[in-house]
Design a protein around this motif. Structure first.
Motif, mmCIF file in Angstrom:
data_model
loop_
_atom_site.group_PDB
_atom_site.id
_atom_site.type_symbol
_atom_site.label_atom_id
_atom_site.label_comp_id
_atom_site.label_asym_id
_atom_site.label_seq_id
_atom_site.Cartn_x
_atom_site.Cartn_y
_atom_site.Cartn_z
ATOM 1 N N THR A 8 -64.908 158.839 49.921
ATOM 2 C CA THR A 8 -64.568 159.261 48.569
ATOM 3 C C THR A 8 -64.070 158.091 47.737
ATOM 4 O OG1 THR A 8 -62.363 159.886 49.341
ATOM 5 C CG2 THR A 8 -64.044 161.606 49.282
ATOM 6 N N VAL A 9 -63.335 157.175 48.345
ATOM 7 C CA VAL A 9 -62.828 156.006 47.640
ATOM 8 C C VAL A 9 -62.918 154.801 48.561
ATOM 9 C CG1 VAL A 9 -60.829 154.923 46.560
ATOM 10 C CG2 VAL A 9 -61.229 157.364 46.234
ATOM 11 N N LYS A 10 -63.388 153.709 48.047
ATOM 12 C CA LYS A 10 -63.326 152.449 48.770
ATOM 13 C C LYS A 10 -62.536 151.477 47.918
ATOM 14 C CE LYS A 10 -67.478 152.267 51.652
ATOM 15 N NZ LYS A 10 -68.232 153.448 51.238
ATOM 16 N N ARG A 11 -61.481 150.947 48.452
ATOM 17 C CA ARG A 11 -60.684 149.949 47.736
ATOM 18 C C ARG A 11 -61.113 148.574 48.234
ATOM 19 N NH1 ARG A 11 -57.153 154.257 48.588
ATOM 20 N NH2 ARG A 11 -56.302 155.110 46.642
ATOM 21 N N ILE A 12 -61.680 147.791 47.321
ATOM 22 C CA ILE A 12 -62.240 146.490 47.649
ATOM 23 C C ILE A 12 -61.387 145.402 47.006
ATOM 24 C CG2 ILE A 12 -64.316 145.052 47.640
ATOM 25 C CD1 ILE A 12 -64.802 147.723 48.962
ATOM 26 N N LEU A 13 -61.019 144.387 47.780
ATOM 27 C CA LEU A 13 -60.285 143.245 47.247
ATOM 28 C C LEU A 13 -61.074 141.973 47.505
ATOM 29 C CD1 LEU A 13 -57.689 141.963 46.022
ATOM 30 C CD2 LEU A 13 -56.843 141.750 48.378
ATOM 31 N N PHE A 14 -61.367 141.229 46.439
ATOM 32 C CA PHE A 14 -61.961 139.903 46.568
ATOM 33 C C PHE A 14 -60.824 138.891 46.543
ATOM 34 C CE2 PHE A 14 -65.648 142.223 44.865
ATOM 35 C CZ PHE A 14 -66.623 141.819 45.760
ATOM 36 N N LEU A 15 -60.796 138.012 47.535
ATOM 37 C CA LEU A 15 -59.688 137.088 47.708
ATOM 38 C C LEU A 15 -60.191 135.647 47.664
ATOM 39 C CD1 LEU A 15 -56.618 137.175 48.311
ATOM 40 C CD2 LEU A 15 -57.200 137.055 50.745
ATOM 41 N N CYS A 16 -59.523 134.837 46.850
ATOM 42 C CA CYS A 16 -59.918 133.442 46.717
ATOM 43 C C CYS A 16 -58.648 132.604 46.544
ATOM 44 C CB CYS A 16 -60.850 133.280 45.517
ATOM 45 S SG CYS A 16 -61.964 131.868 45.632
ATOM 46 N N THR A 17 -58.800 131.304 46.392
ATOM 47 C CA THR A 17 -57.625 130.444 46.261
ATOM 48 C C THR A 17 -56.962 130.606 44.895
ATOM 49 O OG1 THR A 17 -58.594 128.818 47.781
ATOM 50 C CG2 THR A 17 -56.751 128.086 46.412
ATOM 51 N N GLY A 18 -57.737 130.367 43.832
ATOM 52 C CA GLY A 18 -57.153 130.374 42.493
ATOM 53 C C GLY A 18 -57.367 131.642 41.704
ATOM 54 N N ASN A 19 -58.246 132.528 42.190
ATOM 55 C CA ASN A 19 -58.567 133.758 41.453
ATOM 56 C C ASN A 19 -58.936 133.434 40.007
ATOM 57 O OD1 ASN A 19 -56.894 136.839 40.490
ATOM 58 N ND2 ASN A 19 -58.979 136.562 41.235
ATOM 59 N N SER A 20 -59.688 132.350 39.856
ATOM 60 C CA SER A 20 -60.024 131.902 38.506
ATOM 61 C C SER A 20 -61.523 131.781 38.263
ATOM 62 C CB SER A 20 -59.369 130.536 38.232
ATOM 63 O OG SER A 20 -59.804 129.586 39.192
ATOM 64 N N ALA A 21 -62.334 131.901 39.322
ATOM 65 C CA ALA A 21 -63.777 131.725 39.150
ATOM 66 C C ALA A 21 -64.568 132.686 40.033
ATOM 67 C CB ALA A 21 -64.165 130.275 39.433
ATOM 68 N N ARG A 22 -64.717 132.345 41.324
ATOM 69 C CA ARG A 22 -65.558 133.140 42.214
ATOM 70 C C ARG A 22 -65.110 134.599 42.314
ATOM 71 N NH1 ARG A 22 -64.818 128.602 46.773
ATOM 72 N NH2 ARG A 22 -62.871 128.496 45.565
ATOM 73 N N SER A 23 -63.832 134.817 42.564
ATOM 74 C CA SER A 23 -63.352 136.190 42.757
ATOM 75 C C SER A 23 -63.381 136.989 41.458
ATOM 76 C CB SER A 23 -61.943 136.184 43.352
ATOM 77 O OG SER A 23 -61.075 135.373 42.595
ATOM 78 N N GLN A 24 -63.213 136.316 40.322
ATOM 79 C CA GLN A 24 -63.307 137.016 39.038
ATOM 80 C C GLN A 24 -64.747 137.442 38.760
ATOM 81 O OE1 GLN A 24 -60.846 137.975 37.238
ATOM 82 N NE2 GLN A 24 -59.107 136.727 37.877
ATOM 83 N N LEU A 25 -65.688 136.557 39.066
ATOM 84 C CA LEU A 25 -67.106 136.917 38.925
ATOM 85 C C LEU A 25 -67.449 138.090 39.835
ATOM 86 C CD1 LEU A 25 -68.771 133.380 38.836
ATOM 87 C CD2 LEU A 25 -68.744 135.040 36.962
ATOM 88 N N ALA A 26 -66.946 138.046 41.067
ATOM 89 C CA ALA A 26 -67.247 139.112 42.024
ATOM 90 C C ALA A 26 -66.674 140.447 41.580
ATOM 91 C CB ALA A 26 -66.693 138.735 43.401
ATOM 92 N N GLU A 27 -65.439 140.439 41.095
ATOM 93 C CA GLU A 27 -64.802 141.680 40.653
ATOM 94 C C GLU A 27 -65.575 142.321 39.504
ATOM 95 O OE1 GLU A 27 -60.666 143.176 38.455
ATOM 96 O OE2 GLU A 27 -60.749 141.178 39.372
ATOM 97 N N ALA A 28 -65.873 141.540 38.473
ATOM 98 C CA ALA A 28 -66.577 142.085 37.311
ATOM 99 C C ALA A 28 -67.990 142.520 37.670
ATOM 100 C CB ALA A 28 -66.607 141.039 36.198
#
Length: 265
Positions: A8-28
């Motif tokens: 019913t729900v999946k909580r997904i977390l993308f984790l990176c060093t700065g959370n300024s590039a790769r993980s932001q692209l992945a989240e959006a």
């Protein structure tokens, strides 16, 4: 026995060093793909965080805007501030972050997708490359996890089944032909009927195959509840080993008055 389970729900977390590039692209990107996917069932909650957060790189917005993906409300988050929250899946996007998975020990799955940091490079091409790589990874993830799945067998059991050469050829023949009878398989494989029947019984009892009677004939086909990841595994093996069942297919085509299989799906 196959037991269906619905996420019913999946909580997904993308984790990176700065959370300024790769993980932001992945989240959006994942939020966007979840909204557009016809196969995703249930609600996904997607977040990203960093071990040492920095401001979101302006090139992230450039790439997302180019692909018409919502970039509103992107913000960097400190990973340790989320360590008391449960995430079903934590996906790390750099080697340094992968060593920090201990922050989320109760997560159901810890996955590592290694992407080169595009920030040190001049220009935006590195960000476009990361976006393309993430899109392929996320598409596969959603295909294999987004729909209703079933608990048939695990990966270890599946590969044990496939490790037997005869069972593997049976599976690949059924992959190509959709449904086959014991007689068809006996002639194609050139082995005894009892031996074929034993392997078919094991595959049926494991939940991989189902049998279906058509008059005096019994045909075997993939279970209608077979999880997508198992079907994808069979597709990969078949397309990666093109000549595996050449002789068997030639023998099948030579069978006279061969009974056509029933309509399966």
């Amino acid at each position: 026995m196959i037991i269906n389970k619905v996420f019913t729900v999946k909580r997904i977390l993308f984790l990176c060093t700065g959370n300024s590039a790769r993980s932001q692209l992945a989240e959006a990107l994942m939020r966007h793909m979840c909204r557009d996917s016809e196969t995703v069932i249930g609600q996904f909650e997607i977040m990203s965080a960093g071990m040492a957060p920095e401001s979101v790189d302006s090139r992230v917005y450039e790439v997302l805007n180019y692909h018409h993906i919502n970039s509103d409300n992107l913000t960097s988050v400190l990973a340790s501030s989320l360590q008391h929250r449960h995430f079903d899946v934590v996906i790390t996007l750099c080697d340094k972050a992968s060593r920090e998975c201990a922050l989320f020990p109760d997560s159901d799955a810890l996955i590592h997708w290694d992407f080169k940091d595009p920030k040190p490079e001049s220009g935006s091409q590195g960000f476009y490359d990361v976006f393309d790589g993430l899109k392929a990874k996320i598409a596969l993830f959603l295909m294999l996890n987004g729909d209703n799945q079933s608990d048939t067998i695990g990966a270890v059991e599946l590969f044990k089944i496939m490790s037997d050469p005869l069972r593997l050829r049976i599976l690949m023949l059924i992959h190509d032909e959709v449904a086959l009878s014991v007689g068809d398989l006996t002639k194609a494989l050139q082995v005894s009927q009892p031996k074929v029947s034993r392997h078919l019984a094991l595959l049926r009892d494991s939940g991989v195959l189902q049998d279906q009677r058509e008059g005096v004939w019994i045909f075997y086909h993939f279970s209608s509840d077979l999880p997508v990841w198992i079907r994808h595994t069979f597709d990969t093996v078949r397309n990666g080993q093109l000549a595996l069942i050449n002789q068997e297919k030639i023998r099948l085509s030579a069978i006279k008055n061969r009974k056509k299989p029933p309509s399966i799906y």
